[in-house]
Motif scaffolding. Structure first.
Motif, PDB file in Angstrom:
ATOM      1  N   GLU A 198       0.799  -1.226   0.000  1.00  0.00           N
ATOM      2  CA  GLU A 198       0.000   0.000   0.000  1.00  0.00           C
ATOM      3  C   GLU A 198       0.831   1.274   0.000  1.00  0.00           C
ATOM      4  OE1 GLU A 198      -3.901  -0.938   2.433  1.00  0.00           O
ATOM      5  OE2 GLU A 198      -2.101  -1.295   3.602  1.00  0.00           O
ATOM      6  N   GLY A 199       2.138   1.149   0.022  1.00  0.00           N
ATOM      7  CA  GLY A 199       2.962   2.349   0.048  1.00  0.00           C
ATOM      8  C   GLY A 199       2.979   2.972   1.436  1.00  0.00           C
ATOM      9  N   GLY A 200       3.600   4.122   1.543  1.00  0.00           N
ATOM     10  CA  GLY A 200       3.677   4.813   2.820  1.00  0.00           C
ATOM     11  C   GLY A 200       3.882   6.300   2.612  1.00  0.00           C
ATOM     12  N   GLY A 201       3.149   7.104   3.400  1.00  0.00           N
ATOM     13  CA  GLY A 201       3.316   8.543   3.317  1.00  0.00           C
ATOM     14  C   GLY A 201       2.029   9.263   2.958  1.00  0.00           C
ATOM     15  N   ILE A 202       2.133  10.571   2.811  1.00  0.00           N
ATOM     16  CA  ILE A 202       0.986  11.393   2.436  1.00  0.00           C
ATOM     17  C   ILE A 202       0.738  11.190   0.939  1.00  0.00           C
ATOM     18  CG2 ILE A 202       0.070  13.736   2.316  1.00  0.00           C
ATOM     19  CD1 ILE A 202       1.929  14.456   4.641  1.00  0.00           C
ATOM     20  N   CYS A 203      -0.354  10.542   0.603  1.00  0.00           N
ATOM     21  CA  CYS A 203      -0.586  10.130  -0.778  1.00  0.00           C
ATOM     22  C   CYS A 203      -1.648  10.961  -1.478  1.00  0.00           C
ATOM     23  CB  CYS A 203      -0.948   8.649  -0.830  1.00  0.00           C
ATOM     24  SG  CYS A 203      -2.352   8.197   0.202  1.00  0.00           S
ATOM     25  N   ARG A 204      -2.293  11.889  -0.771  1.00  0.00           N
ATOM     26  CA  ARG A 204      -3.277  12.762  -1.392  1.00  0.00           C
ATOM     27  C   ARG A 204      -3.065  14.187  -0.881  1.00  0.00           C
ATOM     28  NH1 ARG A 204      -8.279   8.629  -0.168  1.00  0.00           N
ATOM     29  NH2 ARG A 204      -7.569   6.923  -1.507  1.00  0.00           N
ATOM     30  N   SER A 205      -3.875  15.110  -1.338  1.00  0.00           N
ATOM     31  CA  SER A 205      -3.677  16.530  -1.018  1.00  0.00           C
ATOM     32  C   SER A 205      -3.980  16.826   0.452  1.00  0.00           C
ATOM     33  CB  SER A 205      -4.564  17.405  -1.906  1.00  0.00           C
ATOM     34  OG  SER A 205      -4.240  17.232  -3.270  1.00  0.00           O
ATOM     35  N   VAL A 206      -3.374  17.910   0.949  1.00  0.00           N
ATOM     36  CA  VAL A 206      -3.607  18.407   2.303  1.00  0.00           C
ATOM     37  C   VAL A 206      -4.019  19.872   2.195  1.00  0.00           C
ATOM     38  CG1 VAL A 206      -2.653  18.725   4.617  1.00  0.00           C
ATOM     39  CG2 VAL A 206      -1.826  16.848   3.166  1.00  0.00           C
ATOM     40  N   PHE A 207      -5.044  20.257   2.951  1.00  0.00           N
ATOM     41  CA  PHE A 207      -5.558  21.626   2.895  1.00  0.00           C
ATOM     42  C   PHE A 207      -5.578  22.243   4.286  1.00  0.00           C
ATOM     43  CE2 PHE A 207      -7.503  19.250  -0.560  1.00  0.00           C
ATOM     44  CZ  PHE A 207      -7.294  20.076  -1.655  1.00  0.00           C
ATOM     45  N   LEU A 208      -5.277  23.545   4.354  1.00  0.00           N
ATOM     46  CA  LEU A 208      -5.443  24.329   5.579  1.00  0.00           C
ATOM     47  C   LEU A 208      -6.775  25.052   5.483  1.00  0.00           C
ATOM     48  CD1 LEU A 208      -4.521  25.617   8.250  1.00  0.00           C
ATOM     49  CD2 LEU A 208      -3.322  27.353   6.875  1.00  0.00           C
ATOM     50  N   LYS A 209      -7.683  24.784   6.429  1.00  0.00           N
ATOM     51  CA  LYS A 209      -9.016  25.371   6.425  1.00  0.00           C
ATOM     52  C   LYS A 209      -9.117  26.431   7.517  1.00  0.00           C
ATOM     53  CE  LYS A 209     -12.416  22.451   6.110  1.00  0.00           C
ATOM     54  NZ  LYS A 209     -13.289  21.282   6.400  1.00  0.00           N
ATOM     55  N   LYS A 210      -9.551  27.625   7.139  1.00  0.00           N
ATOM     56  CA  LYS A 210      -9.760  28.717   8.090  1.00  0.00           C
ATOM     57  C   LYS A 210     -11.239  29.071   8.080  1.00  0.00           C
ATOM     58  CE  LYS A 210      -5.209  30.733   7.048  1.00  0.00           C
ATOM     59  NZ  LYS A 210      -4.488  31.973   6.640  1.00  0.00           N
ATOM     60  N   SER A 211     -11.875  29.075   9.254  1.00  0.00           N
ATOM     61  CA  SER A 211     -13.306  29.346   9.304  1.00  0.00           C
ATOM     62  C   SER A 211     -13.668  30.032  10.611  1.00  0.00           C
ATOM     63  CB  SER A 211     -14.113  28.053   9.150  1.00  0.00           C
ATOM     64  OG  SER A 211     -13.839  27.152  10.212  1.00  0.00           O
ATOM     65  N   ASP A 212     -14.887  30.524  10.671  1.00  0.00           N
ATOM     66  CA  ASP A 212     -15.421  31.109  11.895  1.00  0.00           C
ATOM     67  C   ASP A 212     -15.653  30.000  12.922  1.00  0.00           C
ATOM     68  OD1 ASP A 212     -16.903  33.893  12.669  1.00  0.00           O
ATOM     69  OD2 ASP A 212     -17.957  32.187  13.571  1.00  0.00           O
ATOM     70  N   PRO A 213     -15.592  30.322  14.219  1.00  0.00           N
ATOM     71  CA  PRO A 213     -15.938  29.289  15.220  1.00  0.00           C
ATOM     72  C   PRO A 213     -17.328  28.696  14.994  1.00  0.00           C
ATOM     73  CG  PRO A 213     -14.854  31.135  16.290  1.00  0.00           C
ATOM     74  CD  PRO A 213     -15.092  31.550  14.865  1.00  0.00           C
ATOM     75  N   LEU A 214     -18.253  29.507  14.412  1.00  0.00           N
ATOM     76  CA  LEU A 214     -19.565  28.999  14.030  1.00  0.00           C
ATOM     77  C   LEU A 214     -19.479  28.604  12.557  1.00  0.00           C
ATOM     78  CD1 LEU A 214     -22.486  28.656  15.163  1.00  0.00           C
ATOM     79  CD2 LEU A 214     -23.015  30.838  14.043  1.00  0.00           C
ATOM     80  N   HIS A 215     -19.467  27.311  12.275  1.00  0.00           N
ATOM     81  CA  HIS A 215     -19.153  26.842  10.926  1.00  0.00           C
ATOM     82  C   HIS A 215     -19.898  25.551  10.608  1.00  0.00           C
ATOM     83  CE1 HIS A 215     -16.405  24.795  13.697  1.00  0.00           C
ATOM     84  NE2 HIS A 215     -16.497  23.776  12.859  1.00  0.00           N
TER      85      HIS A 215
END
Length: 248
Positions: A72-89
């Motif tokens: 199966e391989g090893g490591g981060i194999c797909r995209s990673v995103f940083l999400k910024k949102s309001d505390p009410l989300h």
């Protein structure tokens, strides 16, 4: 990157896939463990980040235990995103759409929007949902209000009728775009989009029926196996594979 303007927001990392087991650290603090290389996951890092210096995110991958019979391989194999949102989300995967064909032939869309409150106060959220047809025109809209307790979640539920829907089927896979918005006191806090198709299906002793028409199901033994690409497969290769399967 983060700055002082991000203070007070909900900050999260969304991993589409890490093969196979992993631990996530932020600035030396362990924040989450994930035990499946096939599922996406989200890490709330709001309480572990700095706004005046560089942040360090470390992912420790453990490949000593497999989920499949193949490598199966090893490591981060797909995209990673940083999400910024309001505390009410809107919660992760928090927009649920269930189109329903009524007995008289009319169609109704049932919407459920899960709203999370990451603050210490009770928040009153207004939710608006709009459903756009494949041609871009608004096919349905609805709204609701929900009270969300501190550090909790609540569902806003609403329904709307859909006029003359374009159905999804194998030849014309029509998709509707659903946009959900969360407001507080007239202020837009968060928005999320998803897509859905309108169709009916049933399986009986005489076969499988899609939109009332009998369909013969055809399949292949296809694994997530792309030769030299390994596990980190570009999206265009996945699309090409689906195109070839459809042609078959």
């Amino acid at each position: 990157s983060l700055c002082e303007a991000d203070r007070g927001k909900r900050l999260a990392l969304y991993f589409e896939g890490v093969a196979t087991r992993c631990e996530v650290f932020v600035n030396g603090c362990p924040v989450l463990e994930n035990d499946c290389g096939y599922t996406s996951f989200e890490v709330d890092i709001s309480d572990f980040v700095w706004f005046d210096r560089e942040n360090v995110v470390a992912v420790h991958v453990m490949t000593d235990r497999h989920e499949s019979w193949w490598y199966e391989g090893g490591g981060i194999c797909r995209s990673v995103f940083l999400k910024k949102s309001d505390p009410l989300h809107i919660a992760l995967y928090g927009v649920y759409v269930c189109p329903e064909r009524l007995a008289d032939g009319r169609w109704r869309a049932n919407f459920t929007v899960t709203v999370e409150n990451g603050s210490r106060d009770v928040r009153r959220a207004g939710v608006r949902v709009a459903m756009r047809a494949p041609d871009g025109k608004t096919a349905a809209s609805a709204s609701a209000e929900v009270s969300v307790a501190p550090f909790a979640a609540a569902d806003a539920v609403c329904t709307a009728e859909i006029e003359s829907p374009a159905l999804w089927d194998l030849q014309t896979p029509n998709l509707y775009t659903v946009t959900a918005e969360v407001f507080e006191g007239g202020r837009l806090c968060d928005t999320e989009q998803t897509r859905t198709g309108l169709r009916t299906f049933s399986a009986t002793k005489t076969g499988f029926f899609l939109n009332g028409k009998k369909v013969k199901i055809k399949g292949v033994c296809a694994h997530e196996d792309f030769g030299l690409c390994g596990r980190a497969v570009p999206e265009n290769i996945h699309r090409h594979k689906v195109k070839m399967l459809k042609e078959m």
